[in-house]
Design a protein around this motif. Structure first.
Motif, PDB file in Angstrom:
ATOM      1  N   THR A 226      -6.876  -0.206 -12.852  1.00  0.00           N
ATOM      2  CA  THR A 226      -6.115   0.297 -11.877  1.00  0.00           C
ATOM      3  C   THR A 226      -4.482   0.516 -11.951  1.00  0.00           C
ATOM      4  OG1 THR A 226      -7.765  -0.185 -10.109  1.00  0.00           O
ATOM      5  CG2 THR A 226      -5.460   0.656  -9.392  1.00  0.00           C
ATOM      6  N   ALA A 227      -3.982  -0.505 -12.547  1.00  0.00           N
ATOM      7  CA  ALA A 227      -2.451  -0.423 -12.880  1.00  0.00           C
ATOM      8  C   ALA A 227      -2.240   0.362 -13.999  1.00  0.00           C
ATOM      9  CB  ALA A 227      -2.266  -1.994 -13.301  1.00  0.00           C
ATOM     10  N   ALA A 228      -3.046   0.382 -15.032  1.00  0.00           N
ATOM     11  CA  ALA A 228      -3.108   1.301 -16.156  1.00  0.00           C
ATOM     12  C   ALA A 228      -2.769   2.895 -15.800  1.00  0.00           C
ATOM     13  CB  ALA A 228      -4.059   1.189 -17.119  1.00  0.00           C
TER      14      ALA A 228
ATOM     15  N   ASP B  71     -19.864  -3.770 -13.673  1.00  0.00           N
ATOM     16  CA  ASP B  71     -18.502  -3.485 -13.839  1.00  0.00           C
ATOM     17  C   ASP B  71     -17.988  -2.318 -12.882  1.00  0.00           C
ATOM     18  OD1 ASP B  71     -18.215  -5.430 -15.850  1.00  0.00           O
ATOM     19  OD2 ASP B  71     -18.488  -3.562 -17.380  1.00  0.00           O
ATOM     20  N   LEU B  72     -19.182  -1.378 -12.710  1.00  0.00           N
ATOM     21  CA  LEU B  72     -18.822   0.016 -12.161  1.00  0.00           C
ATOM     22  C   LEU B  72     -18.364   0.045 -10.530  1.00  0.00           C
ATOM     23  CD1 LEU B  72     -21.281   2.269 -14.182  1.00  0.00           C
ATOM     24  CD2 LEU B  72     -19.212   1.569 -14.606  1.00  0.00           C
ATOM     25  N   ASN B  73     -18.540  -1.293 -10.101  1.00  0.00           N
ATOM     26  CA  ASN B  73     -18.300  -1.184  -8.476  1.00  0.00           C
ATOM     27  C   ASN B  73     -16.602  -1.308  -8.347  1.00  0.00           C
ATOM     28  OD1 ASN B  73     -17.835  -4.027  -9.028  1.00  0.00           O
ATOM     29  ND2 ASN B  73     -17.596  -4.363  -6.859  1.00  0.00           N
ATOM     30  N   ARG B  74     -16.079  -1.271  -9.699  1.00  0.00           N
ATOM     31  CA  ARG B  74     -14.502  -1.563  -9.383  1.00  0.00           C
ATOM     32  C   ARG B  74     -13.731  -1.245 -10.552  1.00  0.00           C
ATOM     33  NH1 ARG B  74     -17.087  -5.899 -11.507  1.00  0.00           N
ATOM     34  NH2 ARG B  74     -16.309  -6.928 -13.030  1.00  0.00           N
TER      35      ARG B  74
ATOM     36  N   GLY C 275     -14.258  -3.584  -5.206  1.00  0.00           N
ATOM     37  CA  GLY C 275     -13.615  -2.501  -5.926  1.00  0.00           C
ATOM     38  C   GLY C 275     -12.064  -2.236  -5.155  1.00  0.00           C
ATOM     39  N   ALA C 276     -12.362  -1.897  -3.823  1.00  0.00           N
ATOM     40  CA  ALA C 276     -11.146  -1.507  -3.128  1.00  0.00           C
ATOM     41  C   ALA C 276     -10.008  -2.676  -3.146  1.00  0.00           C
ATOM     42  CB  ALA C 276     -11.664  -1.179  -1.627  1.00  0.00           C
ATOM     43  N   THR C 277     -10.416  -3.949  -2.859  1.00  0.00           N
ATOM     44  CA  THR C 277      -9.387  -4.941  -2.900  1.00  0.00           C
ATOM     45  C   THR C 277      -8.884  -5.279  -4.619  1.00  0.00           C
ATOM     46  OG1 THR C 277     -10.694  -6.226  -1.235  1.00  0.00           O
ATOM     47  CG2 THR C 277      -9.171  -7.487  -2.602  1.00  0.00           C
ATOM     48  N   SER C 278      -9.688  -5.149  -5.509  1.00  0.00           N
ATOM     49  CA  SER C 278      -9.183  -5.297  -6.709  1.00  0.00           C
ATOM     50  C   SER C 278      -8.048  -4.136  -7.209  1.00  0.00           C
ATOM     51  CB  SER C 278      -9.897  -5.289  -7.864  1.00  0.00           C
ATOM     52  OG  SER C 278     -10.887  -4.018  -8.039  1.00  0.00           O
ATOM     53  N   GLY C 279      -8.481  -2.777  -6.463  1.00  0.00           N
ATOM     54  CA  GLY C 279      -7.657  -1.752  -6.639  1.00  0.00           C
ATOM     55  C   GLY C 279      -6.291  -1.638  -6.090  1.00  0.00           C
ATOM     56  N   ILE C 280      -6.242  -2.425  -4.740  1.00  0.00           N
ATOM     57  CA  ILE C 280      -4.959  -2.637  -4.391  1.00  0.00           C
ATOM     58  C   ILE C 280      -4.005  -3.506  -5.075  1.00  0.00           C
ATOM     59  CG2 ILE C 280      -3.837  -3.628  -2.177  1.00  0.00           C
ATOM     60  CD1 ILE C 280      -6.337  -2.981  -0.566  1.00  0.00           C
ATOM     61  N   ALA C 281      -4.788  -4.699  -5.580  1.00  0.00           N
ATOM     62  CA  ALA C 281      -3.925  -5.606  -6.570  1.00  0.00           C
ATOM     63  C   ALA C 281      -3.344  -4.965  -7.760  1.00  0.00           C
ATOM     64  CB  ALA C 281      -4.853  -6.785  -6.892  1.00  0.00           C
TER      65      ALA C 281
ATOM     66  N   PHE D 104      -1.761 -11.371   0.554  1.00  0.00           N
ATOM     67  CA  PHE D 104      -2.225 -10.159   1.197  1.00  0.00           C
ATOM     68  C   PHE D 104      -3.688 -10.274   1.264  1.00  0.00           C
ATOM     69  CE2 PHE D 104      -4.413  -5.780   1.349  1.00  0.00           C
ATOM     70  CZ  PHE D 104      -3.728  -5.592   2.647  1.00  0.00           C
ATOM     71  N   ASN D 105      -4.445 -10.426   2.810  1.00  0.00           N
ATOM     72  CA  ASN D 105      -5.625 -10.335   2.888  1.00  0.00           C
ATOM     73  C   ASN D 105      -5.993  -9.145   3.157  1.00  0.00           C
ATOM     74  OD1 ASN D 105      -8.281 -10.624   4.331  1.00  0.00           O
ATOM     75  ND2 ASN D 105      -8.123 -12.825   4.632  1.00  0.00           N
ATOM     76  N   SER D 106      -6.934  -8.333   2.456  1.00  0.00           N
ATOM     77  CA  SER D 106      -7.233  -6.821   2.593  1.00  0.00           C
ATOM     78  C   SER D 106      -8.139  -6.886   3.841  1.00  0.00           C
ATOM     79  CB  SER D 106      -7.695  -6.559   1.233  1.00  0.00           C
ATOM     80  OG  SER D 106      -9.044  -7.035   0.798  1.00  0.00           O
ATOM     81  N   LEU D 107      -8.704  -7.985   4.184  1.00  0.00           N
ATOM     82  CA  LEU D 107      -9.732  -7.810   5.111  1.00  0.00           C
ATOM     83  C   LEU D 107      -9.230  -7.667   6.449  1.00  0.00           C
ATOM     84  CD1 LEU D 107     -13.013  -7.781   5.741  1.00  0.00           C
ATOM     85  CD2 LEU D 107     -12.689 -10.347   6.066  1.00  0.00           C
TER      86      LEU D 107
END
Length: 251
Positions: free
Chosen positions: A45-47, A70-73, A192-198, A224-227
């Motif tokens: 995501t950063a890339a 792998d594909l969930n994130r 995946g959404a949490t790792s994407g925020i990170a 940050f707690n994404s929940l």
């Protein structure tokens, strides 16, 4: 930025962010090299967002082939490339996003001798590796080379972020001494959404550092707690006895 044909294309491509970064900031991104260690859910995501922002060169490192879990994130990967090399697929997707960017990709873990030239040629490093042994190696290389490192990590729904600057802030070993006898890299859950925020936060830190558009999170750990969207920050202090960056360390 140049005012020739390429410059005009750049002005159009980055039109929506130029009012935030200015032409000097955009040129700084174009001239910058960012190394990303790990191109999974976080690093991938950063890339993507650094490529979209116009960073001139990315140096990427991640080993192995694409697996179904792998594909969930890992949004640089896709179902059609299952079983194929992760790095070549990621580079192909990034080049489609921004063909004007230079990319070096290595199908490799972070090992001291291999990664040393990658770190030394970067202006800033993003640590997105999933295991501590590689993160310690990357940390030591950044300390030795005097390179800032964005340390971004997540566990479950919780994200942590800080930017480490050798000689100014704590390094990774200050915070987490290298004394864990065992480490299970795949023992934690990932949404995946949490790792994407990170990953977005890590990319933003790199952009801020390169362009000086705002202060980076140096010497402070952001959580940050994404929940439930709760946040807090902790001020960090260097360990003078740190085996890596302290008085007794090698650098």
């Amino acid at each position: 930025m140049e005012q020739g044909s390429t410059g005009l294309l750049e002005l159009e491509r980055y039109a929506r962010q130029l009012k935030l970064l200015g032409e000097d900031g955009q040129k700084a991104l174009k001239d910058a090299t960012v190394m990303i260690a790990g191109i999974g859910g976080l690093g991938g995501t950063a890339a993507i967002y650094l490529a979209a922002a116009g960073v001139g060169k990315l140096i990427l490192a991640h080993e192995g082939n694409i697996l179904l879990p792998d594909l969930n994130r890992q949004i640089l990967m896709d179902n059609e490339h299952l079983g194929m090399e992760r790095m070549s697929t990621a580079m192909e997707h990034l080049r489609r996003l921004n063909p004007e960017m230079e990319i070096e990709g290595y199908n490799s873990k972070i090992e001291y001798d291999k990664a040393k030239p990658w770190v030394e040629s970067a202006d800033i490093v993003i640590d997105a590796r999933y295991d501590f042994p590689e993160r310690y190696v990357l940390n030591r290389l950044c300390v030795e080379a005097g390179k800032p490192m964005v340390e971004s990590a997540m566990y479950g729904f919780e994200i942590s972020l800080t930017t480490m600057v050798p000689g100014e802030t704590p390094c990774l070993e200050c915070l987490y001494p290298d004394n864990q006898p065992q480490w299970e890299p795949f023992g934690f859950p990932v949404l995946g959404a949490t790792s994407g925020i990170a990953g977005c936060l890590a990319a933003l830190e790199a952009v801020k550092w390169i362009t000086r558009v705002g202060p980076a999170y140096t010497g402070i750990m952001y959580r940050f707690n994404s929940l439930d969207f709760s946040t807090y920050s902790v001020r960090l202090a260097r360990n003078p006895n740190c085996a890596c960056c302290g008085e007794g360390g090698k650098p």
